[in-house]
Design an enzyme around this catalytic site. Structure first.
Site: not given
Length: 289
Positions: A2-3
């Site tokens: 997850p960015e």
DNA sequence: CACTTGACCTGTCCGC
DNA sequence: TGCGGACAGGTCAAGT
């Protein structure tokens, strides 16, 4: 994994789903993932209402009426999935399809709300964590003191971006983009995508990239982050949003996981290599050192 | 001091 | 088919 776009997508979802809900219980199987003492959980989490869900860099903050916040880092494989206690959404709805499937063996923490809805923190690899902190002390954490600006903030300019990159002018540009103290929220996917967009080889030293290309990189970074948020983020393996749905950005990716496929600009085959210890995707024709 | 590598974990995939 | 090892990649700590 997850960015920024993935965490932002989760934030939007949780804000709609959790606001106003009152926590009635918390269970976890894994002390490191939720290190607060039971007495603090009882005092500052149980019976508190969710006021707001915020994001800074890749960190989520669920602000509570107790003056405390749950802060969460999903790291590589973390998920936050909300399941409604009573409402059924109908066949085919992703949340409906998750009914009865959670908790599973990756579930680390379960929050239950007064209406019997639940928030599951799943994390296959146990790199992620969540913990309670006084809301006002969050900004005092080392991470928040050091973290760079939000790349999509209205007042963040190309000149500021370039100035911050130039502080590490002798480094290869990709690890600088990944450094959270330079710019917040960029991870492996959007680093590779934005460097392709600006036609910069990831190993080029920052000082050897023209100002024109650095400006282009700023534009491309904002472009890929915005497109990804619009598409609900990137699902490579684990990522899902707060309703358990996958993101579709990777359909639009130009290099990430596209090794062996032709570059959409020039037709040269995309390669995967290793830069600063990271898997790195690039077009060897468009992106030369 | 700047940069690189290793640790943290588990599931999956590849080659033998 | 079984098994060892590489790999996935966010962040901090330790090492060069």
């Amino acid at each position: 994994m997850p960015e920024l776009p993935e965490v932002e997508t989760i934030r939007t979802g949780l804000n709609l789903l959790l606001k106003g809900k009152r926590v009635v219980s918390e269970t976890h199987d894994w002390p490191k993932g939720f290190p607060n003492a039971p007495a603090d959980v009882k005092r500052f989490l149980l019976d508190a209402k969710v006021i707001n869900v915020r994001r800074r860099a890749k960190v989520l903050m669920i602000d509570l009426s107790s003056g405390y916040s749950i802060i969460i880092h999903l790291k590589m494989t973390g998920q936050l999935v909300f399941i409604d206690g009573k409402e059924r959404f109908g066949a085919g709805h992703p949340t409906d399809s998750l009914l009865g499937k959670l908790p599973d063996k990756s579930t680390r923490v379960v929050l239950t709300f007064k209406d019997n809805s639940k928030l599951y923190f799943n994390d296959q690899r146990k790199f992620g964590w969540m913990r309670l902190l006084p809301t006002i002390s969050i900004e005092e954490l080392d991470f928040f003191k050091k973290v760079g600006p939000e790349p999509l903030a209205d007042n963040f300019t190309a000149n500021q971006f370039i100035e911050r990159l130039m502080r590490r002018s002798k480094s290869a540009i990709k690890p600088v983009l990944l450094d959270q103290t330079v710019v917040a929220g960029v991870g492996n996917i959007y680093a590779d995508e934005s460097l392709w967009g600006a036609k910069i080889h990831p190993e080029t030293k920052v000082k050897d990239v023209s100002v024109q290309k650095l400006k282009k990189l700023f534009d491309e970074l904002q472009k890929v982050l915005r497109l990804s948020i619009e598409k609900g983020g990137s699902t490579d393996k684990n990522y899902v949003n707060a309703k358990g749905e996958k993101g579709s950005y990777l359909q639009f990716a130009n290099v990430f996981r596209r090794q062996g496929q032709p570059c959409s600009r020039c037709g040269t085959l995309i390669i995967k290599t290793r830069v600063a210890g990271r898997g790195t995707h690039l077009c060897p024709y468009c992106q030369k050192v």
